[in-house]
Design an enzyme around this catalytic site. Sequence first.
Site, PDB file in Angstrom:
ATOM      1  CB  ILE A  50      -0.946   0.011   1.220  1.00 43.57           C
ATOM      2  CG1 ILE A  50      -1.893  -1.187   1.181  1.00 43.57           C
ATOM      3  CG2 ILE A  50      -1.727   1.317   1.284  1.00 43.57           C
ATOM      4  CD1 ILE A  50      -2.713  -1.337   2.443  1.00 43.57           C
ATOM      5  N   GLY A  53       7.465   3.858   3.970  1.00 46.71           N
ATOM      6  CA  GLY A  53       8.107   4.981   4.629  1.00 46.71           C
ATOM      7  C   GLY A  53       9.574   4.680   4.838  1.00 46.71           C
ATOM      8  CB  VAL A  57       6.800  -2.176   3.734  1.00 49.92           C
ATOM      9  CG1 VAL A  57       5.949  -2.404   2.488  1.00 49.92           C
ATOM     10  CG2 VAL A  57       8.233  -1.872   3.339  1.00 49.92           C
ATOM     11  CE  LYS A  73       4.411   1.504  11.107  1.00 50.14           C
ATOM     12  NZ  LYS A  73       4.071   2.541  12.118  1.00 50.14           N
ATOM     13  CG  ASP A 168       4.126  12.451  13.086  1.00 48.03           C
ATOM     14  OD1 ASP A 168       4.312  13.574  12.552  1.00 48.03           O
ATOM     15  OD2 ASP A 168       4.500  11.392  12.565  1.00 48.03           O
TER      16      ASP A 168
END
Length: 316
Positions: A50, A53, A57, A73, A168
């Site tokens: 998808i 970063g 992944v 993740k 964040d």
Amino acid sequence: MTSSKLCQRSDLEHPVQSLWETRHHLSIHAISKPLDVSINQGRLRLRAVIAKGGSSVLFKGHDVNDGRDYAVKCMPRGAKSSDTYARHARERTLQQRVDDHPNIVTLHRAFAQGEHAFFVYDLYTGGDLYSAIERRLFVGRDNLVRNIFLQLCDAVAHCHTRGVYHLDIKPENILCDKRASRVALSDFGLATTDRDCRSRPPGSKAYSPPECFRHDREGEPTIPTAVSDVWALGVILVNLITTVNPWHAASIQDPKFASYAHDPQSYFAPLRLPVNVEALILRALAIDPYERISTAEIRDTARNIRVFFPVKGYGE
């Protein structure tokens, strides 16, 4: 106001190593390629990439036990004594403390396999809020802006009630359903339970408050951590209305922010926003963190705003 582009996406050039035997590095081109990798003792099958970063992944995974699709993740696991392992444990604990809210992504389970750690989340098929803003899905749609922004305010207020501060909040960490009518806050990797701080490194610069860019000085008073999340909400409201960021970073070194810090009201005046919308943005983006609006106030104020856009339209 001369605004910068909306926030840049995370760097995609440093993906985590893949799971299959060849251990090749995933490239950006792999995002559209189908996969069929089995993990979690055969329970999960990874079907596609998808997103990626700097150190993780995100896969689309299928659970053969319940027949549902999930977002999975994958991250480097780290030794039990490592900072990486501690960060994963903190992220898991804090997200599961707050993920009983409809506007926070549910973390269903976490497990390790080999050198990797895996978090299994709800799958949102509408992408992230960054993409929705970039596609201008909210422009001129007052009811949708109000609805989305209130959902975010509710999620943040819920976190703060549970003693969790995200730190964040940005469009990439907000996921959307297919119609972009429902959103959910994700990625608690920088979250904390510290109610006060003296200073901290910025998360995503475009959404971090000015106090994150100062140098820590001994004896300097602490700042309530919650106001960092309020600042991020203020920037996101600007994003929803204008599709751009007001500045690159809330640092005096940034010319746009320096202009804002010198005269906040004049900075936003060219947008010709409704008076109550501009007032809300200015309170959320107060330079002095002690003057910033509270999470409860920002939600209650936004709920009573009927029109978010200039009558003649932004940019005319």
